[in-house]
Design a protein around this motif. Sequence first.
Motif, short mmCIF file in Angstrom:
data_model
loop_
_atom_site.label_atom_id
_atom_site.label_comp_id
_atom_site.label_asym_id
_atom_site.label_seq_id
_atom_site.Cartn_x
_atom_site.Cartn_y
_atom_site.Cartn_z
N TYR A 29 -24.18 7.64 -5.75
CA TYR A 29 -24.76 8.86 -6.35
C TYR A 29 -25.22 9.84 -5.05
CZ TYR A 29 -25.80 12.67 -9.44
OH TYR A 29 -26.07 14.04 -10.09
N GLN A 56 -17.89 7.68 -7.70
CA GLN A 56 -19.09 8.30 -7.79
C GLN A 56 -19.48 7.77 -9.28
OE1 GLN A 56 -19.30 12.19 -6.62
NE2 GLN A 56 -21.70 12.81 -8.25
N SER A 59 -25.07 8.16 -11.75
CA SER A 59 -26.53 7.88 -11.79
C SER A 59 -27.05 7.05 -10.29
CB SER A 59 -27.34 8.04 -12.85
OG SER A 59 -27.89 6.36 -12.84
N SER A 63 -24.95 2.76 -10.11
CA SER A 63 -24.26 2.76 -8.80
C SER A 63 -25.37 1.25 -8.55
CB SER A 63 -24.97 3.53 -7.76
OG SER A 63 -24.77 5.11 -8.12
#
Lengths: 361, 183
Positions: A29, A56, A59, A63
Motif C-alpha cells: 500500500y 495493491q 491497507s 498486505s
Amino acid sequence: MAKELKLMKGNEAIAEAAIRSGCDGYFGYPITPQSEVMEHLMVEKPWETTGMVVLQAESETSSINMVYGGAGAGKKVMTSSSSPGISLMQEGLTYLAGAELPSLVVNVVRGGPGLGTIQPSQADYFQAVKGGGHGDYQMYVLAPASVQEMYDFVFKGWEIAFKYRNPVMILSDGAIGQVMEKLYVGDYVPRWTEEEVRKFAPWASMGKPADRDHNIITSLELDSAKQEKHNHKLQAKYREMEEKEVLFETINCEDAEYIFVAYGSSARIAQKAIQLGREKGIKVGLLRPITLFPFPKKQVAEFSKKVKGMLAVEMSAGQMVEDVRLAAEFRCPVEHFGRYGGIIPTPHEVLEALEEKIIKG
Amino acid sequence: MTEEIIIAGFGGQGVLSMGKILAYSGAMQDKEVSWMPSYGPEMRGGTANVSVIISDERISSPIISQFDTAIILNQQSLDKFQDSVKPGGVLLYDPNGIFNPPTRKDINIYKVSATEKAADLGMAKVFNMIVLGAFLKVKPVVTEEFIEKGLMKSLPERHHAMIPENLKAVQTGKSLVEAVHIL
C-alpha cells in the motif's frame, strides 16, 4: 553471473531485486518515502515476464495478511511500507513468526511518532529488533547502507527466511530509499516450480498428497505445554541465528582509539565524519552492524576492551545505543548522538559530538 | 577527485533531471556517483534541490551540508545555500529573478543567463542543459562524450531524438557563462 550497471534509487533497487530473485508476490500500500517500490514494479510489469504477482492491497493490514497466506503456501512473498504502515502490520508480523513463515518485509523508516514526517529516521529500531508485536519472537533484521545493499539484501533475505522459516525485515530509511547510486544487478533467478516448493518448503500447505499428513499453518496452540515447547524451538532458532548469521563491517578500525557504531544512512554520515576527524588527527573508526538482530555483540565487546570510547550515532533519541551498552558492559564509555523527527545529522555535528561527549568526556 | 554539488531552484525547472543526467554521465565515465533529492510535499512552483556527488573514490555520505559547487536557479535557493559553499568553492547562478545577488568574497562566482537565452532561442525545454553546460565549463568533472552517454542512459528511448538539441544547449551554456567574482 553477468553484471549489469544501473543507476537506481534504493526503493527501486528493492523492486528490481524482487523481480530478479524469483519473488512470487508483492503486496503493498503506497506511503512516502517508499512508494517507488510499487511504482517500479508497476513499470516493470513482472506478471508479464516472471509471473510474479503485484497487488495493491486496500491497507497495510491487508498486505501483511496476504503475505501470511502466500507464505503459508511456500511462496516467496513480500511487502514494503514505511513506519506508520509497519505499525499497522505488527499483528501480522508476530503471527508470521509464530507460524514460522518465511517472508520479507521492508521498512523504509520515516520520522515519528504517529504520522510524524516523511523525512528519514531510524526511530523504528526497537520495533524491529525487540518485537513490535506481542510474544517472544525475533525477526532477522538487515540494515542496508547503500542502494547495492538494498538490492543484495532481498536475495539474502530469502536465503535466511527459508533457512530458518522466519520473517526477515530490511530496515532501511528515507535517505537510502530515495538516494540514487550505482547498482550492479545479476541474472534473473527463476521462481520456484511446484516441485521445488515441495522440496524446499515441505511444510507448506499446498494440497495434501496421499503419502503425508496435513500440513497445518497456524500460530495457535491452546495446550500450554505444547506452546512452551514451540517457544523453545523458536528460541533455539534465534540462538542459532546469533551464532551463525551475524553480519557487520569495520572501517578504519585498525588503529582506532574511538569507535562510531552506526547502521544504515548514519553509517554513511559517520564515514564522512571519520574523514574529517582523521584530518584533525583523531583516530576514529566505524563498526557498522549489518544485522541488527542478531546484533554484533561480540564485536562491540572486543572493541570495548581496546578503545577509549564509543559513540552510537543514530537518527533516533537513543535506541541501538542500549544494545551497544549491554555488549560493552561498562568497559569503556558509550554515548549516544542522534537527530530525529526527520532531521539528518551532518558529518560535522557527528564529529563534534565525538569530541564533546567522548574525547573531552 | 571528489566534487560535491547542490543544484537548487523551482520545481519544474529541471533541477532533478539535470542532476540525474550529471550523475548518469559520471557513472558512464566510471566514476562513483550519488544523487540525493530533497523530497517532500513539493509541487510545481515550489523549491526543489538535489545533491550530486561525483568521485574517483567510494562515496562516504550521500547526504552533505557543504558543497564544492552550488548551482542556483532562484532567489530562495541563493539565500538558502550561499553560505553552504565551501571557502574557495564555486557558486553558479542564473540572474533571472535574482534581486539580491551573491555577496561572498571567499568563493568564485559565475553567472549564466540561461532563462533569457533559452527564451531567445525558443529552447525552453533544454534550459537546464544550458546551465549544465555552464557548470561543465567551470568544472569539467565529466567529458562531453560521457554527457551524451549519460543522456542516452537517463532519457527514455522515445526522447532520444532530443539528444542533439540537448548537446547543443550544453555548448550554448559553455559559451554563455561569465565570471562575476574570481579569487
